[in-house]
Design a protein around this motif. Structure first.
Motif, short mmCIF file in Angstrom:
data_model
loop_
_atom_site.label_atom_id
_atom_site.label_comp_id
_atom_site.label_asym_id
_atom_site.label_seq_id
_atom_site.Cartn_x
_atom_site.Cartn_y
_atom_site.Cartn_z
N ASP A 1 1.09 -1.18 -0.13
CA ASP A 1 -0.12 -0.14 -0.29
C ASP A 1 0.51 1.26 0.52
O ASP A 1 -0.35 2.09 0.25
CB ASP A 1 -0.90 0.17 1.64
N GLY A 2 2.69 1.13 -0.12
CA GLY A 2 3.16 2.13 -0.27
C GLY A 2 3.38 2.85 1.02
O GLY A 2 4.29 3.45 0.93
N GLY A 3 3.23 2.24 2.60
CA GLY A 3 3.56 2.43 3.94
C GLY A 3 4.61 1.65 4.02
O GLY A 3 5.14 0.77 3.63
#
Length: 167
Positions: free
Chosen positions: A38-40
């Motif tokens: 999710d990009g985190g």
């Protein structure tokens, strides 16, 4: 020579400098990171790993250096009171990705599509810690921890010279 400057060119320049200097060994120190889908960042994914290349004429000496670096870094984490995830010592061939040219870390591997002029000395790439791991990121900013890691690398090199009697 393809008219584009990429990170591979920068790595090749490092190899060329080490070769031109007549370096006896190559130690490349990196910090890892883990990004979730999710990009985190995953603050719980951490650990230490060392890579070497088994497909070089001096592979045995590279493997020896890799083992010594890894052992001394694990000792440093222990001294710092951090129970780090031991990701081990690996032949860099494990990093091969389908569809990617070559299978080795450019800095360590033999001549290939990505490495025009390979290193002429034993070498390893050490991923000390994950800068995206909550505690390891703190260690990466701590002068005491950084000094302890530097000492670990120096001690590993000293142990390598003692074991190889090549100095």
């Amino acid at each position: 020579g393809d008219g584009e400057v990429t990170h591979i060119d920068e790595v090749q320049a490092r190899i060329d400098l080490a070769n031109e200097a007549g370096a006896d060994l190559l130690l490349s120190i990196h910090q890892n990171a883990y990004e979730r889908a999710d990009g985190g960042y995953a603050g719980d994914v951490g650990g230490t790993v060392v890579y070497y290349c088994a497909d070089r004429p001096f592979a045995e000496r590279s493997a020896l250096l890799a083992g010594l670096v890894h052992a001394h870094i694990l000792d440093a984490f222990d001294d710092l009171g951090h129970d780090v995830r031991d990701r081990g010592v690996w032949d860099d061939a494990v990093l091969q990705e389908p569809g990617e040219p070559g299978k080795h870390i450019v800095l360590l591997g033999p001549e290939s599509e990505r490495t025009a002029r390979p290193s002429e000395m034993p070498g390893v790439l050490s991923e000390t810690l994950f800068i995206t791991h909550d505690l390891e990121a703190q260690l990466a900013r701590d002068p005491v921890a950084l000094d302890r890691f530097a000492l670990a690398y120096a001690d590993a090199i000293d142990a390598y010279w003692a074991a190889t009697d090549l100095r």
